[in-house]
Scaffold this motif. Structure first.
Motif, PDB file in Angstrom:
ATOM      1  N   GLY A 111       0.810  -1.203   0.000  1.00 41.61           N
ATOM      2  CA  GLY A 111       0.000   0.000   0.000  1.00 41.61           C
ATOM      3  C   GLY A 111       0.846   1.258   0.000  1.00 41.61           C
TER       4      GLY A 111
ATOM      5  N   ALA B  78      -5.647  -5.532 -13.130  1.00 41.33           N
ATOM      6  CA  ALA B  78      -6.053  -4.943 -11.849  1.00 41.33           C
ATOM      7  C   ALA B  78      -4.858  -4.817 -10.905  1.00 41.33           C
ATOM      8  CB  ALA B  78      -7.158  -5.783 -11.210  1.00 41.33           C
ATOM      9  N   ARG B  79      -4.028  -5.842 -10.845  1.00 51.15           N
ATOM     10  CA  ARG B  79      -2.847  -5.811  -9.973  1.00 51.15           C
ATOM     11  C   ARG B  79      -1.855  -4.736 -10.423  1.00 51.15           C
ATOM     12  NH1 ARG B  79      -0.625 -10.778 -10.569  1.00 51.15           N
ATOM     13  NH2 ARG B  79       0.992  -9.992 -11.926  1.00 51.15           N
ATOM     14  N   GLN B  80      -1.613  -4.665 -11.731  1.00 55.21           N
ATOM     15  CA  GLN B  80      -0.671  -3.679 -12.248  1.00 55.21           C
ATOM     16  C   GLN B  80      -1.163  -2.253 -11.992  1.00 55.21           C
ATOM     17  OE1 GLN B  80       2.466  -4.926 -14.473  1.00 55.21           O
ATOM     18  NE2 GLN B  80       1.870  -5.982 -12.616  1.00 55.21           N
ATOM     19  N   LEU B  81      -2.457  -2.012 -12.204  1.00 54.82           N
ATOM     20  CA  LEU B  81      -3.026  -0.691 -11.939  1.00 54.82           C
ATOM     21  C   LEU B  81      -2.922  -0.335 -10.460  1.00 54.82           C
ATOM     22  CD1 LEU B  81      -6.129  -0.824 -14.261  1.00 54.82           C
ATOM     23  CD2 LEU B  81      -4.234   0.812 -14.440  1.00 54.82           C
ATOM     24  N   ARG B  82      -3.172  -1.299  -9.599  1.00 56.28           N
ATOM     25  CA  ARG B  82      -3.074  -1.070  -8.151  1.00 56.28           C
ATOM     26  C   ARG B  82      -1.633  -0.699  -7.774  1.00 56.28           C
ATOM     27  NH1 ARG B  82      -6.154  -4.911  -6.920  1.00 56.28           N
ATOM     28  NH2 ARG B  82      -4.604  -6.551  -6.988  1.00 56.28           N
ATOM     29  N   GLU B  83      -0.657  -1.428  -8.318  1.00 56.34           N
ATOM     30  CA  GLU B  83       0.749  -1.127  -8.043  1.00 56.34           C
ATOM     31  C   GLU B  83       1.131   0.251  -8.576  1.00 56.34           C
ATOM     32  OE1 GLU B  83       3.220  -4.258  -9.553  1.00 56.34           O
ATOM     33  OE2 GLU B  83       2.334  -5.762  -8.222  1.00 56.34           O
TER      34      GLU B  83
ATOM     35  N   GLU C 256      -0.847   2.752  -9.001  1.00 53.60           N
ATOM     36  CA  GLU C 256      -1.499   3.743  -8.142  1.00 53.60           C
ATOM     37  C   GLU C 256      -0.674   3.935  -6.862  1.00 53.60           C
ATOM     38  OE1 GLU C 256      -5.854   4.709  -6.174  1.00 53.60           O
ATOM     39  OE2 GLU C 256      -5.516   2.739  -7.066  1.00 53.60           O
ATOM     40  N   GLU C 257      -0.202   2.844  -6.279  1.00 54.15           N
ATOM     41  CA  GLU C 257       0.634   2.918  -5.078  1.00 54.15           C
ATOM     42  C   GLU C 257       1.938   3.660  -5.355  1.00 54.15           C
ATOM     43  OE1 GLU C 257       1.003  -1.171  -3.989  1.00 54.15           O
ATOM     44  OE2 GLU C 257      -1.038  -1.276  -3.216  1.00 54.15           O
TER      45      GLU C 257
ATOM     46  N   ARG D  64      -6.755   6.835  -9.712  1.00 54.67           N
ATOM     47  CA  ARG D  64      -8.007   6.091  -9.846  1.00 54.67           C
ATOM     48  C   ARG D  64      -9.133   6.965  -9.338  1.00 54.67           C
ATOM     49  NH1 ARG D  64     -10.944   2.327  -6.441  1.00 54.67           N
ATOM     50  NH2 ARG D  64     -11.907   0.723  -7.729  1.00 54.67           N
TER      51      ARG D  64
ATOM     52  N   TYR E 210      -9.148   5.614 -14.875  1.00 53.70           N
ATOM     53  CA  TYR E 210      -7.730   5.676 -14.555  1.00 53.70           C
ATOM     54  C   TYR E 210      -7.087   6.719 -15.450  1.00 53.70           C
ATOM     55  CZ  TYR E 210      -8.622   1.284 -12.189  1.00 53.70           C
ATOM     56  OH  TYR E 210      -9.133   0.326 -11.349  1.00 53.70           O
TER      57      TYR E 210
END
Length: 121
Positions: free
Chosen positions: A3, A56-61, A63-64, A70, A82
């Motif tokens: 996070g 989804a995982r790549q976008l989350r990373e 974003e972090e 987002r 995004y």
């Protein structure tokens, strides 16, 4: 992911940059978002071969790592877009010369490209 953005330690600047764009999809996500906000489905259609889970995982990373913003719109059904942050835009700018190098390599070796529209990346 924890996070929080990754913080090294790094050997050099290239090491720090590759930490946030390493892998097949992150640079292509930057390419897709270069002209503006996209919904998840639009990104998935623009990136043939990426699974929903991986995207989804790549976008989350991303974003972090503060490369992607987002935006969730409070409507039913939920609407999420995004877009690139200032950091994401600056990273995309830095990757443009790498893309130019890749296009020269494609021309030199006569390699086929998947899609001329995506060849700029």
């Amino acid at each position: 992911m924890s996070g929080a953005p990754r913080t090294g330690p790094y050997v050099c600047g290239l090491d720090a940059a590759m930490d946030v764009v390493g892998g097949k999809w992150k640079s292509l996500i930057l390419w897709e978002l270069r002209q503006g906000a996209r919904r998840f489905g639009e990104l998935r259609r623009g990136l043939p071969g990426v699974s929903e889970r991986v995207l989804a995982r790549q976008l989350r990373e991303m974003e972090e790592d503060e490369l992607v913003h987002r935006e969730v719109y409070p409507v039913v059904p939920p609407h999420v877009e995004y877009s690139l942050t200032e950091q994401g835009r600056s990273l995309y700018g830095a990757l443009e010369s790498l893309g130019a190098w890749g296009r020269r390599r494609i021309a030199r070796i006569g390699a086929a490209r998947l899609d001329v529209e995506h060849a700029g990346g």
